[in-house]
Write an enzyme that holds these catalytic residues in place. Sequence first.
Site, PDB file in Angstrom:
ATOM      1  N   HIS A  83      -7.058  -4.012   9.121  1.00 17.17           N
ATOM      2  CA  HIS A  83      -7.081  -4.748  10.397  1.00 17.17           C
ATOM      3  C   HIS A  83      -6.176  -4.100  11.446  1.00 17.17           C
ATOM      4  CE1 HIS A  83      -9.243  -8.308   8.747  1.00 17.17           C
ATOM      5  NE2 HIS A  83      -8.626  -7.970   7.635  1.00 17.17           N
ATOM      6  N   ASN A 156     -11.910 -14.415   8.675  1.00 17.17           N
ATOM      7  CA  ASN A 156     -12.813 -13.315   9.009  1.00 17.17           C
ATOM      8  C   ASN A 156     -14.058 -13.865   9.700  1.00 17.17           C
ATOM      9  OD1 ASN A 156     -11.314 -11.169   8.022  1.00 17.17           O
ATOM     10  ND2 ASN A 156     -12.342 -11.117   6.030  1.00 17.17           N
ATOM     11  N   HIS A 347       0.107 -14.844   8.646  1.00 22.36           N
ATOM     12  CA  HIS A 347       0.365 -15.042   7.215  1.00 22.36           C
ATOM     13  C   HIS A 347      -0.315 -16.340   6.777  1.00 22.36           C
ATOM     14  CE1 HIS A 347       2.120 -15.573   3.419  1.00 22.36           C
ATOM     15  NE2 HIS A 347       3.351 -15.924   3.740  1.00 22.36           N
ATOM     16  N   TYR A 370       1.239 -11.020   2.781  1.00 22.14           N
ATOM     17  CA  TYR A 370       1.416 -10.922   4.238  1.00 22.14           C
ATOM     18  C   TYR A 370       2.888 -10.866   4.636  1.00 22.14           C
ATOM     19  CZ  TYR A 370      -3.568 -11.510   4.765  1.00 22.14           C
ATOM     20  OH  TYR A 370      -4.931 -11.312   4.694  1.00 22.14           O
TER      21      TYR A 370
HETATM   22 FE1  HDE Z   1      -5.921  -9.765   4.704  1.00 21.71          FE
HETATM   23  N1  HDE Z   1      -4.288  -8.597   5.001  1.00 21.71           N
HETATM   24  N2  HDE Z   1      -5.718  -9.530   2.718  1.00 21.71           N
HETATM   25  N3  HDE Z   1      -7.621 -10.831   4.361  1.00 21.71           N
HETATM   26  N4  HDE Z   1      -6.148 -10.025   6.651  1.00 21.71           N
HETATM   27  C1  HDE Z   1      -3.805  -8.243   6.198  1.00 21.71           C
HETATM   28  O1  HDE Z   1      -1.539  -8.274   6.783  1.00 21.71           O
HETATM   29  C2  HDE Z   1      -4.616  -9.057   2.095  1.00 21.71           C
HETATM   30  C3  HDE Z   1      -8.186 -11.109   3.167  1.00 21.71           C
HETATM   31  C4  HDE Z   1      -7.060 -10.813   7.280  1.00 21.71           C
HETATM   32  O2  HDE Z   1      -4.629  -9.776  13.080  1.00 21.71           O
HETATM   33  C5  HDE Z   1      -2.493  -7.509   6.102  1.00 21.71           C
HETATM   34  O3  HDE Z   1      -0.253  -8.180   8.647  1.00 21.71           O
HETATM   35  C6  HDE Z   1      -4.751  -9.188   0.671  1.00 21.71           C
HETATM   36  C7  HDE Z   1      -9.198 -12.114   3.289  1.00 21.71           C
HETATM   37  C8  HDE Z   1      -6.922 -10.692   8.711  1.00 21.71           C
HETATM   38  O4  HDE Z   1      -2.714  -9.256  12.161  1.00 21.71           O
HETATM   39  C9  HDE Z   1      -2.197  -7.517   4.592  1.00 21.71           C
HETATM   40  C10 HDE Z   1      -5.981  -9.741   0.466  1.00 21.71           C
HETATM   41  C11 HDE Z   1      -9.233 -12.419   4.622  1.00 21.71           C
HETATM   42  C12 HDE Z   1      -5.876  -9.794   8.904  1.00 21.71           C
HETATM   43  C13 HDE Z   1      -3.414  -8.237   4.045  1.00 21.71           C
HETATM   44  C14 HDE Z   1      -6.571  -9.962   1.750  1.00 21.71           C
HETATM   45  C15 HDE Z   1      -8.246 -11.600   5.276  1.00 21.71           C
HETATM   46  C16 HDE Z   1      -5.407  -9.398   7.600  1.00 21.71           C
HETATM   47  C17 HDE Z   1      -2.455  -6.176   6.778  1.00 21.71           C
HETATM   48  C18 HDE Z   1      -6.653 -10.081  -0.851  1.00 21.71           C
HETATM   49  C19 HDE Z   1     -10.161 -13.407   5.332  1.00 21.71           C
HETATM   50  C20 HDE Z   1      -5.336  -9.294  10.223  1.00 21.71           C
HETATM   51  C21 HDE Z   1      -1.480  -6.304   7.924  1.00 21.71           C
HETATM   52  C22 HDE Z   1      -5.849 -10.799  -1.764  1.00 21.71           C
HETATM   53  C23 HDE Z   1      -9.966 -14.760   4.913  1.00 21.71           C
HETATM   54  C24 HDE Z   1      -4.329 -10.237  10.797  1.00 21.71           C
HETATM   55  C25 HDE Z   1      -1.010  -7.660   7.864  1.00 21.71           C
HETATM   56  C26 HDE Z   1      -3.848  -9.711  12.124  1.00 21.71           C
HETATM   57  C27 HDE Z   1      -4.349  -8.532   7.382  1.00 21.71           C
HETATM   58  C28 HDE Z   1      -3.538  -8.489   2.739  1.00 21.71           C
HETATM   59  C29 HDE Z   1      -7.893 -10.477   1.902  1.00 21.71           C
HETATM   60  C30 HDE Z   1      -8.047 -11.676   6.693  1.00 21.71           C
HETATM   61  C31 HDE Z   1      -1.929  -6.171   3.976  1.00 21.71           C
HETATM   62  C32 HDE Z   1      -3.719  -8.754  -0.343  1.00 21.71           C
HETATM   63  C33 HDE Z   1     -10.018 -12.738   2.168  1.00 21.71           C
HETATM   64  C34 HDE Z   1      -7.746 -11.395   9.765  1.00 21.71           C
HETATM   65  O5  HDE Z   1      -1.044  -8.199   4.282  1.00 21.71           O
END
Ligand code: HDE
Length: 697
Positions: A83, A156, A347, A370
């Site tokens: 992202h 999402n 987060h 997060y």
């Molecule tokens: Fe994320 N995800 N994600 N994700 N995610 C990040 O956090 C993570 C997942 C989503 O505009 C990171 O600050 C794991 C699902 C959005 O700043 C990180 C898993 C969904 C955004 C991270 C998921 C999301 C992130 C990268 C599986 C939809 C952007 C930078 C267990 C429900 C937020 C950060 C923004 C961002 C981890 C799966 C949505 C690395 C470990 C499912 C919208 O922490």
Amino acid sequence: MASRKQKSTRPSDNELTAGSGGELHPTTRDTQNALTTNQGVLISDDQNSLKSGARGPTLLEDFVLREKITHFDHERIPERIVHARGSGAHGYFQAYRDAGKLSCAAFLQNPKVKTPVFARFSNVAGGAGSVDLPRDVRGFAVKFYTEAGNFDLVGNNIPVFFIQDAMKFPDLVHAVKMEPDRGYPQAASAHDTFWDFISLMPESMHMILWAMSDRAIPRSLRMMEGFGVHTFRFIDAQGKSTFVKFHWRPKIGTASVLWDEAVKICGADPDFHRRDLHDAIERGDYPEWELSVQAFDQDEADALPFDILDPTKLIPEELIPLQPIGKMVLDRNPDNFFAETEQVAFHPGHVVPGIDFSDDPLLQGRLFSYLDTQLSRLGGPNFHQLPINRPRCPMHNFQRDAMAQMEVPTGRVNYEPNSLDPESPRENPEAGFTTHPANQSGDKLRQRSPSFMDHYSQARQFYRSMTQPEQDHIVNAFAFELGKVETVAIRRRMLGHIDTVDGALGKQVAAALGMKGQADKIKPATQPIDLQPSPALSMLGKAKPTLAGRMIGILTSDGFDAALLDRLQRAAAKEGAVTQVIAPRIGGVKSSSGEMVQPDHALAGAPSVLFDAVVLAVSEAGAEKLATNPAAIDFIRDAYAHLKVIGCVEAADLLLEKAGIEQDEGVVSLDSNRGASAFIEMAKQGRVWPRADSMSN
Ligand code: HDE
């Protein structure tokens, strides 16, 4: 050396010096526009570094230069691992009514209260500097600055996810990102490592169908649905828990571009989505979404043919309807992209009393990830003090120090319990956040629940819920993506999975790849079942005629009909559409009445992919000239091939002919007085789908 010009001015906060008797008095300099170092020292020369002689070497002593360059050297922070590319905006959330029956969350109680929000939409795979329109999932993250603390809904634009357990997330992300040995492709899933991983992960099939659908190439961030994906809990004032799934619905409807448009937009305007969001807010056309929940209890959950803790499943709204609870309006662009859009830290663990988690194993893993990622991205645990992350309600605790501490905590007491400061913060058992006391028991084990094992039924349901054009696009997307996969065994494995999802789909993809009969045989862990189609999953099926928020490109030439332009602009504005004038040259275009009009674009920089519908408002002489201009012919050919409604004056016939276009219901004559409104009526219907059939015959 010229002496420094000194003026006595009113002091600003950071410019007061202690005088006699503790009184503060102003320094004698103009602080309104004085250029200073970060230590507040006035800078005499911002053009030249300090040298030993005009042609001599630069001196290490030059603290002004070194401070400026050092700061610059560190201007970038680590980009988000996923992202990374995002666009944000401020706004507010307003509840429709008191939602107290479901949740005691403060921001859901009073319809008169506007809770400030910051929303960030993002691409997943590409880096921060990549393009806006790759085939990709989009993030839809909203920070609510509620009176009871910050609540982040980090969702999402697709309601399910690729994997069921957080353990696989690093693998998924490694597989989709550029391949590690060669450093490409950027922002693209069409390569071997991604499809290798997917073909070995049957649980990803439902999400893959969504990712190959039009959802993954949205027309605008303002035209996307958003989903919380996981099951969450609402908790009422009595502590009663109700399961919920969150849904955002855009007021102006959902829409997507065609794949060929996406490819061309990435070149013509890599910031297509970011610009669209920014411009809409600047012109006061504020994007709006309705927030709804699907609310259900344990009995209803138990009656569903899948597990509500499995994030690769959705609940069709035909089974559990959406209850609208409020709206979000985005009405202010960030003042500073870095300080706000880049530094915002979302987060899923930022919840407030009234909202709680489920045991979805993907959500549970996210609750760790997060906060952890913010530490390296934002340099330490004080990122909550950044203006964009700060809660808007009072915040007190005894956490102290650490990197980038921006507060100056006072007093002697930084621990609890204490007796030295009765005014210091204390816990609040009544109003404080209390975790729902869900009963937990079980062996410690690493296991996937058998209730998570049906990987194909909802993928099939999704495909069968699509309209014909949407199904065709899925076939084409698979053919494109798998066509880029070099390893034949991966393609075969994928064909096997696609066959298992739907035999007809599998056949079409195999035919498109020229690989009929080459699908691997897949043995599903659980045999898929035929679920009822869910029409609500189709974007086209539920699309209403509209031009709200859409863009009409009007190609003009010298001698164009000014009265027609005026009629078009007024008719479009009435429908909430924006018109943009395109001319052969940016310097101006002369109307039939001799008036010089300033166009919005030069033709060379405004291909028709940037517009939802187009108009050819050219004069005869103009058409003759444009007929030899490849950009004009491409403009028309593309508009036609992308199934756009084209409004034409008679003089444009020459151009249509040159572009090899067969006139159909989507090519609307503007020559009568009713021409402009007939064109607008037709354009409201969206794309001219029957044209796709006639073109493929
Ligand atoms: Fe994320 N995800 N994600 N994700 N995610 C990040 O956090 C993570 C997942 C989503 O505009 C990171 O600050 C794991 C699902 C959005 O700043 C990180 C898993 C969904 C955004 C991270 C998921 C999301 C992130 C990268 C599986 C939809 C952007 C930078 C267990 C429900 C937020 C950060 C923004 C961002 C981890 C799966 C949505 C690395 C470990 C499912 C919208 O922490």
